[in-house]
Design a protein around this motif. Structure first.
Motif, mmCIF file in Angstrom:
data_model
loop_
_atom_site.group_PDB
_atom_site.id
_atom_site.type_symbol
_atom_site.label_atom_id
_atom_site.label_comp_id
_atom_site.label_asym_id
_atom_site.label_seq_id
_atom_site.Cartn_x
_atom_site.Cartn_y
_atom_site.Cartn_z
ATOM 1 N N VAL A 96 0.833 -1.197 0.000
ATOM 2 C CA VAL A 96 0.000 0.000 0.000
ATOM 3 C C VAL A 96 0.871 1.253 0.000
ATOM 4 C CG1 VAL A 96 -1.580 1.362 1.425
ATOM 5 C CG2 VAL A 96 -1.993 -1.073 1.078
ATOM 6 N N LEU A 97 0.545 2.182 -0.880
ATOM 7 C CA LEU A 97 1.242 3.460 -0.956
ATOM 8 C C LEU A 97 0.215 4.572 -1.144
ATOM 9 C CD1 LEU A 97 3.845 5.157 -1.137
ATOM 10 C CD2 LEU A 97 3.883 4.694 -3.594
ATOM 11 N N VAL A 98 0.227 5.538 -0.246
ATOM 12 C CA VAL A 98 -0.661 6.699 -0.340
ATOM 13 C C VAL A 98 0.196 7.944 -0.502
ATOM 14 C CG1 VAL A 98 -2.408 5.575 1.083
ATOM 15 C CG2 VAL A 98 -0.719 7.072 2.171
ATOM 16 N N ARG A 99 -0.463 9.046 -0.837
ATOM 17 C CA ARG A 99 0.298 10.281 -1.032
ATOM 18 C C ARG A 99 -0.462 11.486 -0.490
ATOM 19 N NH1 ARG A 99 -3.608 13.004 -4.349
ATOM 20 N NH2 ARG A 99 -3.893 11.949 -6.340
ATOM 21 N N PHE A 100 0.314 12.434 0.001
ATOM 22 C CA PHE A 100 -0.205 13.745 0.377
ATOM 23 C C PHE A 100 0.479 14.731 -0.539
ATOM 24 C CE2 PHE A 100 0.345 17.558 3.260
ATOM 25 C CZ PHE A 100 -0.950 18.024 3.075
ATOM 26 N N ALA A 101 -0.334 15.564 -1.240
ATOM 27 C CA ALA A 101 0.229 16.367 -2.325
ATOM 28 C C ALA A 101 -0.085 17.848 -2.162
ATOM 29 C CB ALA A 101 -0.323 15.856 -3.660
ATOM 30 N N PRO A 102 0.583 18.524 -1.222
ATOM 31 C CA PRO A 102 0.334 19.960 -1.032
ATOM 32 C C PRO A 102 1.010 20.813 -2.100
ATOM 33 C CG PRO A 102 2.069 19.248 0.433
ATOM 34 C CD PRO A 102 1.575 18.011 -0.267
ATOM 35 N N ILE A 113 -4.019 19.253 6.812
ATOM 36 C CA ILE A 113 -3.434 18.290 7.736
ATOM 37 C C ILE A 113 -4.390 17.140 8.016
ATOM 38 C CG2 ILE A 113 -2.692 17.985 10.132
ATOM 39 C CD1 ILE A 113 -0.571 19.146 8.225
ATOM 40 N N ARG A 114 -5.673 17.410 8.046
ATOM 41 C CA ARG A 114 -6.622 16.308 8.254
ATOM 42 C C ARG A 114 -6.491 15.274 7.138
ATOM 43 N NH1 ARG A 114 -12.545 16.107 6.930
ATOM 44 N NH2 ARG A 114 -13.448 14.403 8.148
ATOM 45 N N ILE A 115 -6.360 15.733 5.891
ATOM 46 C CA ILE A 115 -6.184 14.812 4.763
ATOM 47 C C ILE A 115 -4.855 14.067 4.891
ATOM 48 C CG2 ILE A 115 -5.933 14.634 2.262
ATOM 49 C CD1 ILE A 115 -8.768 15.268 3.184
ATOM 50 N N ALA A 116 -3.788 14.793 5.223
ATOM 51 C CA ALA A 116 -2.478 14.161 5.394
ATOM 52 C C ALA A 116 -2.531 13.116 6.503
ATOM 53 C CB ALA A 116 -1.424 15.223 5.717
ATOM 54 N N LEU A 117 -3.197 13.453 7.589
ATOM 55 C CA LEU A 117 -3.270 12.561 8.745
ATOM 56 C C LEU A 117 -4.029 11.270 8.420
ATOM 57 C CD1 LEU A 117 -2.852 11.955 11.744
ATOM 58 C CD2 LEU A 117 -4.905 13.323 12.226
ATOM 59 N N TRP A 148 -1.845 9.130 6.321
ATOM 60 C CA TRP A 148 -0.743 8.588 7.118
ATOM 61 C C TRP A 148 -1.224 7.468 8.036
ATOM 62 C CZ3 TRP A 148 0.933 8.179 12.205
ATOM 63 C CH2 TRP A 148 2.303 7.986 12.398
ATOM 64 N N LEU A 149 -2.358 7.693 8.729
ATOM 65 C CA LEU A 149 -2.892 6.684 9.645
ATOM 66 C C LEU A 149 -3.272 5.406 8.903
ATOM 67 C CD1 LEU A 149 -5.145 8.837 12.014
ATOM 68 C CD2 LEU A 149 -2.978 7.730 12.597
ATOM 69 N N PHE A 150 -3.917 5.570 7.744
ATOM 70 C CA PHE A 150 -4.304 4.402 6.947
ATOM 71 C C PHE A 150 -3.068 3.611 6.525
ATOM 72 C CE2 PHE A 150 -4.747 2.732 2.584
ATOM 73 C CZ PHE A 150 -5.625 1.682 2.857
ATOM 74 N N ALA A 151 -2.061 4.324 6.017
ATOM 75 C CA ALA A 151 -0.852 3.642 5.553
ATOM 76 C C ALA A 151 -0.174 2.885 6.695
ATOM 77 C CB ALA A 151 0.118 4.650 4.942
ATOM 78 N N LYS A 152 -0.061 3.527 7.847
ATOM 79 C CA LYS A 152 0.629 2.891 8.970
ATOM 80 C C LYS A 152 -0.193 1.740 9.553
ATOM 81 C CE LYS A 152 3.918 5.607 8.218
ATOM 82 N NZ LYS A 152 5.082 5.071 7.462
ATOM 83 N N ALA A 153 -1.522 1.875 9.518
ATOM 84 C CA ALA A 153 -2.379 0.810 10.053
ATOM 85 C C ALA A 153 -2.272 -0.473 9.248
ATOM 86 C CB ALA A 153 -3.831 1.286 10.099
ATOM 87 N N LEU A 195 4.272 17.513 13.603
ATOM 88 C CA LEU A 195 3.074 16.744 13.927
ATOM 89 C C LEU A 195 3.334 15.245 13.991
ATOM 90 C CD1 LEU A 195 0.604 18.727 11.647
ATOM 91 C CD2 LEU A 195 0.519 18.656 14.154
ATOM 92 N N GLY A 196 4.517 14.827 13.588
ATOM 93 C CA GLY A 196 4.857 13.408 13.624
ATOM 94 C C GLY A 196 4.476 12.645 12.374
ATOM 95 N N LEU A 197 4.081 13.360 11.315
ATOM 96 C CA LEU A 197 3.664 12.711 10.070
ATOM 97 C C LEU A 197 4.872 12.600 9.137
ATOM 98 C CD1 LEU A 197 0.233 14.511 9.526
ATOM 99 C CD2 LEU A 197 0.752 12.480 10.873
ATOM 100 N N VAL A 198 5.751 11.701 9.490
ATOM 101 C CA VAL A 198 7.005 11.552 8.751
ATOM 102 C C VAL A 198 6.755 10.778 7.463
ATOM 103 C CG1 VAL A 198 9.368 10.671 8.860
ATOM 104 C CG2 VAL A 198 8.268 11.581 10.925
#
Length: 459
Positions: free
Chosen positions: A15-21, A32-36, A39-44, A76-79
């Protein structure tokens, strides 16, 4: 493994997701809500999180915004696991443009903005959908030549395939079906040669093997175009989608225009903690309650698309303030030290433990440092009374029992009770009428300062 993973249709894929600001401004809570959620989905699910900087708008993109985006996410810890820049991929976009032109999925149009606006108004007046009629495809060669001789430069539209319905697999909404005949052919390349967001984004999603596209539901109609474009570019498989209900505020739209209210940089500078921001945004729009105590591991283990509602959610800055207050009240000193670095604070553990239950954000602790360690002009309600109290101060060393010892002596000598007993003392010693218990503060202020303040002197 979480029980909700059965809803993921591609469990055997990485699984690979992206945040594209876009680096044209500072990040806000909506971004940040979208990024979070990504990030949570990917890590889960054991996947990866890609940070993609959409910096093709060279006129508005700035390096300072790129650096701030990275700083905000890190704070925010979203590395991120990898980072890509669209500005470094222009040759690839040109290659795909040529491919679509050759395959007749990208065609030139010569209408001006004014002409298109007139057509749109006429269609709406006739109660018809404002869909482009593909007039450019009916132009004869001599008509095209004439338009070009007039100095017109074409913009390029993507030819939507009307032969079959578009079906999106959406983790929140289920299967979403679109009738392609009701979708207007979108402009992918502008007259000046610059590309629109859709074009570069889809190419990147294909090249980087993005498996899930998670974004706000305002992009839902655009995702139908993305789906068609994925096929036109020869993608082996379509990503899954998740369109999150929008987040609004009492002011309406959350945008970069309100940076002082919603901006992550501004919230950080005001003393709001990363933990409060993450805990609030992770739960907004879900069936879970917001809790100040969740750590990152808790948020990951609790994540599920099944928990998201279908309705727009309200972001309330007052709720964030109250949540941050709870975070402060329960924050260990080691965590507080990390926050204090942002403001170059030098606060002892004793002051932190004494005062943390009376602060709303990290900046508030400075007041109690001043009260305990610096000069203070006392507030005197009854100078005779407080001077009398100064004369019966116990000798040092002081501890948590000193206040009760002093209070007992004061009751006997001055025949006072309730507010008349303690409020004049509190105001003289601290300058404020509420705050931490005096049994905690007295040892930190010390006998000398207490003596001077009770006598109305600046200590």
């Amino acid at each position: 493994m979480c029980e909700w993973l059965e809803v993921i249709s591609r469990v055997n894929m990485s699984v690979l997701v992206r945040f594209a600001p876009s680096p044209t401004g500072f990040l806000h809570v909506g971004n940040i809500r979208i990024a979070l959620v990504n990030w949570l989905f990917a890590k889960a699910i054991g996947g990866s999180f890609l940070l993609r900087i959409d910096d093709t708008d060279t006129k508005r993109s700035e390096l300072r915004y790129v650096e701030q985006i990275k700083e905000d996410l890190s704070w925010l810890g979203l590395v991120w696991d990898d980072i890509k820049f669209q500005s470094k991929r222009m040759d690839r976009y040109d290659e795909c443009k040529d491919f679509l032109i050759k395959s007749r999925r990208l065609y030139p149009c010569y209408e001006t903005k004014e002409e298109l606006e007139v057509r749109k108004k006429l269609l709406l007046k006739s109660k018809k959908p404002p869909i482009y009629d593909r007039a450019a495809l009916r132009l004869a060669e001599n008509e095209v030549k004439k338009l070009e001789q007039e100095g017109r430069r074409p913009h390029w539209r993507f030819f939507i395939d009307h032969s079959e319905k578009i079906v999106l697999k959406d983790e929140i909404k289920g299967d979403v079906i679109f009738d392609p005949s009701k979708i207007s052919d979108p402009i992918l390349i502008r007259e000046d040669g610059s590309m629109t967001y859709i074009f570069a984004s889809v190419i990147d999603d294909i090249d980087f093997n993005i498996t899930h596209i998670i974004r706000g539901e305002d992009h839902l109609s655009g995702s139908a175009i993305h789906a068609n474009l994925f096929k036109a570019l020869g993608a082996a498989q379509m990503p899954n989608f998740a369109h999150i209900p929008l987040m609004r505020s009492k002011y309406g739209e959350i945008s970069k225009r309100y940076g002082s209210i919603f901006g992550i940089k501004s919230l950080r500078e005001s003393g709001i903690s990363a933990k409060a921001i993450i805990n609030l945004l992770a739960k907004l729009g879900t069936c879970d309650e917001v809790n100040y105590s969740y750590g990152v591991k808790d948020l990951i283990s609790q994540f599920s698309f099944k928990k998201f509602s279908q309705s727009c959610v309200l972001y309330d800055e007052d709720e964030l303030t109250k949540l941050n207050e709870k975070v402060m009240h329960n924050m260990p000193y080691k965590e507080a030290l990390i926050l204090m670095k942002d403001f170059d604070f030098d606060i002892s553990e004793e002051i932190w433990e004494a005062a943390k239950s009376n602060i709303s954000n990290i900046r508030d602790i400075l007041l109690w440092k001043r009260i305990c360690q610096e000069k203070l002009m006392p507030k005197i309600l009854d100078i005779e009374y407080t001077m009398g109290v100064s004369e019966i101060l116990p000798e040092e060393p002081w501890d948590s029992n000193t206040w009760q010892e002093l209070l007992s002596k004061t009751k006997k000598l001055f025949n006072k009770k309730g507010k008349e007993l303690f409020l004049p003392i509190r105001l003289a010693l601290t300058g404020v009428d509420d705050g931490p218990e005096l049994q905690k503060l007295l040892p930190l202020i010390g006998r000398k300062r207490c003596y001077e303040r009770l006598r109305g002197n600046e200590s």
